[in-house]
Scaffold this motif. Structure first.
Motif, mmCIF file in Angstrom:
data_model
loop_
_atom_site.group_PDB
_atom_site.id
_atom_site.type_symbol
_atom_site.label_atom_id
_atom_site.label_comp_id
_atom_site.label_asym_id
_atom_site.label_seq_id
_atom_site.Cartn_x
_atom_site.Cartn_y
_atom_site.Cartn_z
ATOM 1 N N ARG A 1 -9.493 92.360 8.255
ATOM 2 C CA ARG A 1 -10.146 91.461 7.302
ATOM 3 C C ARG A 1 -9.394 90.140 7.231
ATOM 4 O O ARG A 1 -8.172 90.110 7.266
ATOM 5 C CB ARG A 1 -10.187 92.095 5.909
ATOM 6 C CG ARG A 1 -11.054 93.341 5.836
ATOM 7 C CD ARG A 1 -11.033 93.927 4.455
ATOM 8 N NE ARG A 1 -11.466 92.982 3.452
ATOM 9 C CZ ARG A 1 -12.682 92.927 2.943
ATOM 10 N NH1 ARG A 1 -13.596 93.764 3.350
ATOM 11 N NH2 ARG A 1 -12.988 92.046 2.003
ATOM 12 N N LYS A 2 -10.143 89.055 7.074
ATOM 13 C CA LYS A 2 -9.525 87.736 6.948
ATOM 14 C C LYS A 2 -8.737 87.606 5.653
ATOM 15 O O LYS A 2 -7.694 86.967 5.620
ATOM 16 C CB LYS A 2 -10.592 86.641 7.002
ATOM 17 C CG LYS A 2 -11.187 86.425 8.354
ATOM 18 C CD LYS A 2 -12.197 85.310 8.313
ATOM 19 C CE LYS A 2 -12.865 85.145 9.650
ATOM 20 N NZ LYS A 2 -13.903 84.123 9.606
ATOM 21 N N ASP A 3 -9.262 88.208 4.578
ATOM 22 C CA ASP A 3 -8.600 88.079 3.282
ATOM 23 C C ASP A 3 -7.484 89.102 3.084
ATOM 24 O O ASP A 3 -6.882 89.168 2.028
ATOM 25 C CB ASP A 3 -9.612 88.174 2.142
ATOM 26 C CG ASP A 3 -10.410 89.473 2.161
ATOM 27 O OD1 ASP A 3 -10.135 90.342 3.014
ATOM 28 O OD2 ASP A 3 -11.310 89.603 1.319
ATOM 29 N N LYS A 4 -7.212 89.917 4.090
ATOM 30 C CA LYS A 4 -6.117 90.891 4.091
ATOM 31 C C LYS A 4 -6.185 91.906 2.945
ATOM 32 O O LYS A 4 -5.156 92.367 2.456
ATOM 33 C CB LYS A 4 -4.769 90.170 4.064
ATOM 34 C CG LYS A 4 -4.575 89.197 5.195
ATOM 35 C CD LYS A 4 -3.299 89.463 5.880
ATOM 36 C CE LYS A 4 -2.883 88.588 6.974
ATOM 37 N NZ LYS A 4 -3.456 87.566 7.545
ATOM 38 N N LYS A 5 -7.386 92.250 2.514
ATOM 39 C CA LYS A 5 -7.547 93.219 1.438
ATOM 40 C C LYS A 5 -7.464 94.642 1.974
ATOM 41 O O LYS A 5 -8.090 94.978 2.976
ATOM 42 C CB LYS A 5 -8.903 93.054 0.752
ATOM 43 C CG LYS A 5 -8.992 91.909 -0.188
ATOM 44 C CD LYS A 5 -10.321 91.983 -0.905
ATOM 45 C CE LYS A 5 -10.444 90.940 -1.963
ATOM 46 N NZ LYS A 5 -11.661 91.126 -2.742
ATOM 47 N N ALA A 6 -6.707 95.464 1.281
ATOM 48 C CA ALA A 6 -6.690 96.898 1.565
ATOM 49 C C ALA A 6 -7.833 97.541 0.771
ATOM 50 O O ALA A 6 -8.477 96.882 -0.055
ATOM 51 C CB ALA A 6 -5.351 97.488 1.171
ATOM 52 N N LEU A 7 -8.068 98.816 0.997
ATOM 53 C CA LEU A 7 -9.178 99.492 0.336
ATOM 54 C C LEU A 7 -9.053 99.446 -1.186
ATOM 55 O O LEU A 7 -10.032 99.214 -1.883
ATOM 56 C CB LEU A 7 -9.272 100.949 0.814
ATOM 57 C CG LEU A 7 -10.413 101.774 0.241
ATOM 58 C CD1 LEU A 7 -11.760 101.150 0.618
ATOM 59 C CD2 LEU A 7 -10.336 103.203 0.743
ATOM 60 N N HIS A 8 -7.832 99.614 -1.708
ATOM 61 C CA HIS A 8 -7.661 99.580 -3.159
ATOM 62 C C HIS A 8 -7.897 98.181 -3.718
ATOM 63 O O HIS A 8 -8.318 98.026 -4.858
ATOM 64 C CB HIS A 8 -6.285 100.122 -3.573
ATOM 65 C CG HIS A 8 -5.130 99.478 -2.891
ATOM 66 N ND1 HIS A 8 -4.734 99.816 -1.610
ATOM 67 C CD2 HIS A 8 -4.285 98.520 -3.291
ATOM 68 C CE1 HIS A 8 -3.696 99.088 -1.269
ATOM 69 N NE2 HIS A 8 -3.402 98.290 -2.273
ATOM 70 N N ASP A 9 -7.655 97.141 -2.928
ATOM 71 C CA ASP A 9 -7.975 95.779 -3.351
ATOM 72 C C ASP A 9 -9.483 95.543 -3.364
ATOM 73 O O ASP A 9 -10.004 94.860 -4.244
ATOM 74 C CB ASP A 9 -7.310 94.748 -2.429
ATOM 75 C CG ASP A 9 -5.808 94.721 -2.589
ATOM 76 O OD1 ASP A 9 -5.329 94.807 -3.728
ATOM 77 O OD2 ASP A 9 -5.106 94.598 -1.562
ATOM 78 N N ILE A 10 -10.172 96.101 -2.410
ATOM 79 C CA ILE A 10 -11.632 95.967 -2.347
ATOM 80 C C ILE A 10 -12.271 96.680 -3.541
ATOM 81 O O ILE A 10 -13.151 96.132 -4.203
ATOM 82 C CB ILE A 10 -12.178 96.541 -1.018
ATOM 83 C CG1 ILE A 10 -11.649 95.724 0.162
ATOM 84 C CG2 ILE A 10 -13.699 96.561 -1.019
ATOM 85 C CD1 ILE A 10 -11.881 96.374 1.509
ATOM 86 N N ILE A 11 -11.794 97.892 -3.829
ATOM 87 C CA ILE A 11 -12.350 98.672 -4.934
ATOM 88 C C ILE A 11 -12.168 97.949 -6.265
ATOM 89 O O ILE A 11 -13.071 97.910 -7.093
ATOM 90 C CB ILE A 11 -11.701 100.072 -4.983
ATOM 91 C CG1 ILE A 11 -12.153 100.898 -3.783
ATOM 92 C CG2 ILE A 11 -12.035 100.793 -6.282
ATOM 93 C CD1 ILE A 11 -11.393 102.199 -3.601
ATOM 94 N N CYS A 12 -10.999 97.355 -6.469
ATOM 95 C CA CYS A 12 -10.674 96.742 -7.769
ATOM 96 C C CYS A 12 -10.869 95.230 -7.801
ATOM 97 O O CYS A 12 -10.525 94.586 -8.797
ATOM 98 C CB CYS A 12 -9.245 97.087 -8.155
ATOM 99 S SG CYS A 12 -9.034 98.835 -8.451
ATOM 100 N N SER A 13 -11.397 94.640 -6.750
ATOM 101 C CA SER A 13 -11.628 93.186 -6.671
ATOM 102 C C SER A 13 -10.356 92.394 -6.975
ATOM 103 O O SER A 13 -10.337 91.514 -7.827
ATOM 104 C CB SER A 13 -12.743 92.764 -7.629
ATOM 105 O OG SER A 13 -13.933 93.395 -7.292
ATOM 106 N N THR A 14 -9.297 92.730 -6.260
ATOM 107 C CA THR A 14 -8.026 92.022 -6.407
ATOM 108 C C THR A 14 -7.564 91.505 -5.059
ATOM 109 O O THR A 14 -8.068 91.944 -4.017
ATOM 110 C CB THR A 14 -6.930 92.949 -6.983
ATOM 111 O OG1 THR A 14 -6.769 94.072 -6.114
ATOM 112 C CG2 THR A 14 -7.263 93.418 -8.377
ATOM 113 N N ILE A 15 -6.620 90.580 -5.091
ATOM 114 C CA ILE A 15 -5.970 90.118 -3.873
ATOM 115 C C ILE A 15 -4.476 90.003 -4.137
ATOM 116 O O ILE A 15 -4.047 89.826 -5.273
ATOM 117 C CB ILE A 15 -6.518 88.763 -3.371
ATOM 118 C CG1 ILE A 15 -6.466 87.706 -4.472
ATOM 119 C CG2 ILE A 15 -7.881 88.893 -2.783
ATOM 120 C CD1 ILE A 15 -6.859 86.321 -4.003
ATOM 121 N N GLU A 16 -3.705 90.119 -3.079
ATOM 122 C CA GLU A 16 -2.272 89.895 -3.166
ATOM 123 C C GLU A 16 -2.002 88.563 -2.489
ATOM 124 O O GLU A 16 -2.257 88.399 -1.303
ATOM 125 C CB GLU A 16 -1.493 91.024 -2.499
ATOM 126 C CG GLU A 16 -1.616 92.330 -3.245
ATOM 127 C CD GLU A 16 -0.639 93.377 -2.763
ATOM 128 O OE1 GLU A 16 0.487 93.001 -2.372
ATOM 129 O OE2 GLU A 16 -1.002 94.556 -2.783
#
Length: 161
Positions: A137-152
Motif C-alpha cells: 500500500r502507498k499509505d503503508k497501512k497495516a490491517l489494524h490501521d485499515i480497520i480503525c482508520s488510522t495512520i502512523e
C-alpha cells in the motif's frame, strides 16, 4: 476564453492547493517494528515481571496459570490505548518519532478506538497477512490501521534553541 485555458487554470489551482496541504510522511516499517520492540521491553516486560513474581509468586505459578498471560496482555492493551489516546505515542513510538493519528483529521484517536486498534493488531499479528499489507500500500497501512482508520506518521522533532 478557450476551454484549454480554463482547463490549465483549473489544473494550476489544484496544484497550488496540493502544495499548500501539509505533507504527510508515513512512518517507515522498520521504525514501526523497532518502536514495537522498544514498547515490549519498556511496558510489557515489566508488567509480566510484576505479575510473575509479585502477584503469582513464582515462574511456575505463572506458567501453570491461564489467567496470568491474559491479565498481562490486557494491562498492556490498557496502557497502550491510554498512551495512544492521550499523546498519540507510546515510548517506543516517541523514540522513533512516530505518531498514531486519525487518517482524515490527523488528530489523536479516542481511548476506545486505540483499544480496538490494539485488539485488531493482535488479530493482524496472528494471521501475519495484516502485518504484510504495508508492503503493498502507498499509505503503508497495516490491517489494524485499515480497520480503525488510522495512520502512523513521522513527526519532526522540534528544534531546541
Amino acid at each position: 476564453m478557450r476551454f484549454r485555458d480554463i482547463k490549465k487554470n483549473k489544473k494550476r489551482k489544484q496544484q497550488l492547493q496540493e502544495k499548500n496541504k501539509t505533507q504527510i510522511r508515513y512512518a517507515s516499517y522498520p521504525d514501526r517494528i523497532k518502536a514495537l520492540i522498544t514498547d515490549m521491553f519498556m511496558i510489557y516486560a515489566p508488567i509480566l515481571y510484576f505479575i510473575t513474581y509479585v502477584v503469582m509468586g513464582s515462574k511456575e505459578a505463572f506458567q501453570s496459570s491461564q489467567w496470568a498471560p491474559f491479565l498481562g496482555v490486557t494491562l498492556y492493551a490498557l496502557i497502550y490505548a491510554l498512551l495512544i489516546s492521550k499523546f498519540g505515542q507510546t515510548p517506543g513510538k516517541k523514540a522513533y518519532d512516530i505518531k498514531v493519528v486519525d487518517d482524515t483529521t490527523h488528530e489523536n484517536i479516542s481511548f476506545i478506538r486505540a483499544f480496538v486498534r490494539f485488539i485488531a493488531f493482535l488479530f493482524s499479528a496472528t494471521i501475519l497477512l495484516g502485518l504484510l499489507t504495508p508492503f503493498y500500500r502507498k499509505d503503508k497501512k497495516a490491517l489494524h490501521d485499515i480497520i480503525c482508520s488510522t495512520i502512523e506518521i513521522s513527526v519532526d522533532k522540534p528544534l531546541s534553541v
